[in-house]
Design a protein around this motif. Structure first.
Motif, PDB file in Angstrom:
ATOM      1  N   ALA A 191       9.285  16.256  12.053  1.00 22.38           N
ATOM      2  CA  ALA A 191       8.390  15.269  11.447  1.00 22.38           C
ATOM      3  C   ALA A 191       9.155  14.211  10.668  1.00 22.38           C
ATOM      4  O   ALA A 191       8.619  13.124  10.416  1.00 22.38           O
TER       5      ALA A 191
ATOM      6  N   SER B 165      11.708   7.303  13.930  1.00 24.22           N
ATOM      7  CA  SER B 165      10.932   7.047  15.146  1.00 24.22           C
ATOM      8  C   SER B 165      11.773   6.431  16.256  1.00 24.22           C
ATOM      9  O   SER B 165      11.501   6.658  17.437  1.00 24.22           O
TER      10      SER B 165
ATOM     11  N   THR C 178       4.266  12.617  17.017  1.00 22.85           N
ATOM     12  CA  THR C 178       3.221  13.073  16.100  1.00 22.85           C
ATOM     13  C   THR C 178       2.841  14.541  16.279  1.00 22.85           C
ATOM     14  O   THR C 178       2.050  15.059  15.485  1.00 22.85           O
TER      15      THR C 178
ATOM     16  N   VAL D 248       2.988  16.959  13.235  1.00 18.95           N
ATOM     17  CA  VAL D 248       1.915  16.805  12.254  1.00 18.95           C
ATOM     18  C   VAL D 248       0.696  17.623  12.663  1.00 18.95           C
ATOM     19  O   VAL D 248       0.067  18.304  11.834  1.00 18.95           O
TER      20      VAL D 248
ATOM     21  N   LEU E 174      -3.866  12.172  10.760  1.00 23.62           N
ATOM     22  CA  LEU E 174      -2.507  11.846  10.341  1.00 23.62           C
ATOM     23  C   LEU E 174      -1.682  11.323  11.512  1.00 23.62           C
ATOM     24  O   LEU E 174      -0.864  10.407  11.359  1.00 23.62           O
ATOM     25  N   ALA E 175      -1.897  11.903  12.699  1.00 20.39           N
ATOM     26  CA  ALA E 175      -1.160  11.453  13.882  1.00 20.39           C
ATOM     27  C   ALA E 175      -1.541  10.024  14.260  1.00 20.39           C
ATOM     28  O   ALA E 175      -0.676   9.196  14.575  1.00 20.39           O
TER      29      ALA E 175
ATOM     30  N   ARG F 221      -0.052   7.441  11.849  1.00 20.92           N
ATOM     31  CA  ARG F 221       1.370   7.166  12.047  1.00 20.92           C
ATOM     32  C   ARG F 221       1.619   6.447  13.370  1.00 20.92           C
ATOM     33  O   ARG F 221       2.388   5.484  13.421  1.00 20.92           O
ATOM     34  N   ALA F 222       0.980   6.899  14.429  1.00 21.80           N
ATOM     35  CA  ALA F 222       1.269   6.354  15.759  1.00 21.80           C
ATOM     36  C   ALA F 222       0.811   4.905  15.895  1.00 21.80           C
ATOM     37  O   ALA F 222       1.493   4.089  16.534  1.00 21.80           O
TER      38      ALA F 222
ATOM     39  N   GLU G 207       3.444   2.426  14.557  1.00 18.38           N
ATOM     40  CA  GLU G 207       4.834   2.488  15.010  1.00 18.38           C
ATOM     41  C   GLU G 207       5.148   1.326  15.951  1.00 18.38           C
ATOM     42  O   GLU G 207       4.335   0.961  16.795  1.00 18.38           O
TER      43      GLU G 207
ATOM     44  N   ASN H 250      -9.385   6.051  11.943  1.00 13.35           N
ATOM     45  CA  ASN H 250      -9.354   7.160  10.990  1.00 13.35           C
ATOM     46  C   ASN H 250     -10.748   7.500  10.472  1.00 13.35           C
ATOM     47  O   ASN H 250     -11.085   8.678  10.304  1.00 13.35           O
TER      48      ASN H 250
END
Length: 556
Positions: free
Chosen positions: A354, A358, A407, A410, A459-460, A463-464, A467, A537
């Motif tokens: 984690a 990246s 991800t 996570v 959470l994934a 973050r994704a 990126e 989200n």
């Protein structure tokens, strides 16, 4: 006594509570402040600013007429202006005001922004007959409308010209939409079918199976497509002929006259003559264009819809891929794996993954997915397309898989936490009633841990979606000609490159040839990216809360 009270208060832990509360409050204020700054600078770009006309006199030089929008005002040290070669005296004024004027007309002046010293402006005025023209190339044009022509003949001039121009622009916009629909729809579909026929023929040749019958069949199908293409091409030629018939004659701020074809015009308006209602309508029309149209002018004009579409589709594909793998890994580690040194080592490795940068995942995706896996798949299944790669190059599939790897730790950690919180008595009760371990897992454990799975997915996604670095290696591009999901078979083109909001921000902010024009779009696109991530989200949070309420009674 006072010292005793202070000591008691300090030992109670209250100072640390207040300190944490203060830190959270500061973080919230800073976050809101940043969002407000981005929103103000991004959303204000779409407001139709008034156009000022003024005389600009540099000491020792003849006066010139300037026409444009004031986009930035700032106070700078006089020494900096002197260093730029301007005739100023730092001893008289330590600071001077300067303005960034958007003069447009890049095809005439080479640049559409100009810094000016505000003190050297005079006779400022806002003429109502000045027009702003948004063009498909060369940016905005600011000036005065002289006449409107049709097939080279003047049909309107003077005060009647603006009404005739608005009607002509509306007609030209309708023709442009027809041309775009024809080129990307019917003609694009024919080109796709012709390419598929070419690949079929090449495949027969590689297999030494191109018989006369198959050749005749291919030629017959190709003839049908070519005939249909000829019909559409004739229709397209007529549309282009009609599209290029109208033009206007304009005058720029320095007196130059320029003829502009209506085929190059997106929108014409008179900001100085617009009331507040008209400006609000124009503002929301520009906002809608931003979120629904394609980019133009090296991504500094137009919209970002392909980037929105690519971002959302990539995140959805990533979620579909990462959720089952993450959940299966967590279930195995918690429910089936023997708890010992090996399992603890695997958990440590997952937690460490984690924190891997990246870009490392991007390099892995480039080497393993694209060069190794995609290259071998091309050799096995897409030989007829070689040397042009099909899956041996960046695309939506490899980008989604790379971000899924990024991800998956996570999702594993969050799902494991959810499995740990389920009471042991529920497992034992299910087994006591005759259910097998698999039935208990499928019908009791997994449904009750679904809120934790959704937490991991949230959470994934967070973050994704933001990126950029790995995507630059595995599929994202500056401008994609078509969407990865369209009406051409097989409809979802996972091998196709795509646009992404995060990369769009990077490209517009750091790779744009027109920095001043691109700056407000950086803020607007950043705000849009935050909105897209928040929407994804919020949708996941709503599902998680529904599942949590559904299984709360069982947990109690």
């Amino acid at each position: 006594m006072k010292q005793s009270n202070f000591t008691t208060w300090f030992k109670s832990g209250s100072p640390w509570v207040w300190m944490n509360a203060g830190a959270v409050a500061i973080a919230v204020i800073m976050t809101l402040g940043l969002l407000i700054l981005i929103a103000v600078r991004g959303l204000s770009h779409f407001w139709p600013a008034d156009i000022v006309e003024a005389e600009y006199t540099i000491p020792g030089q003849p006066a010139i007429t300037l026409l444009g929008e004031v986009t930035t005002r700032e106070q700078v040290p006089t020494e900096r202006l002197q260093g730029a070669g301007l005739p100023v005296d730092p001893e008289q004024n330590e600071f001077m005001d300067r303005e960034l004027l958007k003069v447009g007309n890049r095809d005439l002046y080479g640049a559409d922004f100009r810094w000016i010293v505000a003190d050297w402006l005079s006779n400022e005025r806002y003429p109502e007959d000045v027009i702003a023209i948004e063009r498909r190339e060369w940016g905005n044009f600011y000036g005065y409308l002289l006449s409107v022509s049709h097939d080279g003949e003047v049909v309107a001039e003077g005060e009647q010209a603006i009404d005739a121009l608005q009607a002509a622009v509306e007609r030209a916009s309708g023709i442009y939409d027809e041309i775009h629909s024809l080129e990307t729809g019917a003609i694009g579909k024919i080109n796709t079918e012709l390419e598929r026929l070419r690949l079929r023929e090449r495949g027969y040749e590689l297999d030494n199976a191109l018989t006369a019958d198959r050749q005749a069949e291919l030629e017959a199908e190709r003839a049908v497509q070519n005939a249909r293409y000829a019909e559409l091409e004739s229709e397209l030629v007529d549309l282009y002929r009609e599209f290029n018939r109208d033009s206007i004659m304009t005058r720029a701020m320095d007196g130059q006259e320029k003829r502009i074809s209506l085929s190059a015009i997106v929108r014409v308006f008179q900001p100085n003559a617009m009331g507040i209602t008209d400006k609000i309508g124009h503002y929301f029309a520009k906002l809608w264009e931003f979120v629904s149209d394609e980019p133009r002018e090296a991504n500094t004009e137009g919209g970002v819809f392909p980037a929105i579409f690519g971002t959302v589709l990539m995140v959805l594909l990533m979620s579909i891929i990462v959720t089952p793998f993450g959940v299966l890994a967590a279930v195995y580690l918690r429910e089936y794996a023997k708890q010992g040194f090996v399992t603890r080592t695997i958990r440590i490795a997952v937690n460490n993954l984690a924190g891997v940068p990246s870009i490392v995942y991007g390099v892995f995706g480039l080497g393993f997915f694209i060069y190794f896996l995609g290259g071998n798949i091309d050799q096995l299944f897409f030989r007829e397309a070689l040397p042009s790669p099909t899956l041996g190059t960046g695309g939506m599939l490899w980008a989604s898989l790379t971000l899924a790897l990024l991800t998956v730790p996570v999702v594993i950690v969050a799902t494991e936490e959810g499995l740990t919180r389920i009471p042991r008595s529920l497992r034992e009760g299910s087994l006591a009633l005759g259910a097998t371990k698999a039935e208990t897992l499928w019908k009791v454990i997994l449904p009750m841990s679904s809120p934790a799975m959704m937490t991991g997915l949230i959470l994934a996604v967070a973050r994704a979606a933001g990126e950029v670095a790995p995507l630059m290696l595995v599929g994202v591009v500056k401008l994609a000609p078509t969407l990865p999901l369209n009406a051409n078979y097989p409809y979802l083109h996972l091998d196709q490159k795509f646009m992404h909001l995060g990369f769009h921000i990077y490209d517009v902010g750091f790779q744009s040839p027109n920095v001043e024009a691109a700056r407000p779009l950086v803020y607007a696109t950043a705000l849009l990216l935050v909105g897209v991530i928040a929407s994804l989200n919020f949708a996941a949070v709503a599902i998680r809360n529904h599942l949590r309420e559904k299984y709360k009674a069982l947990e109690n």
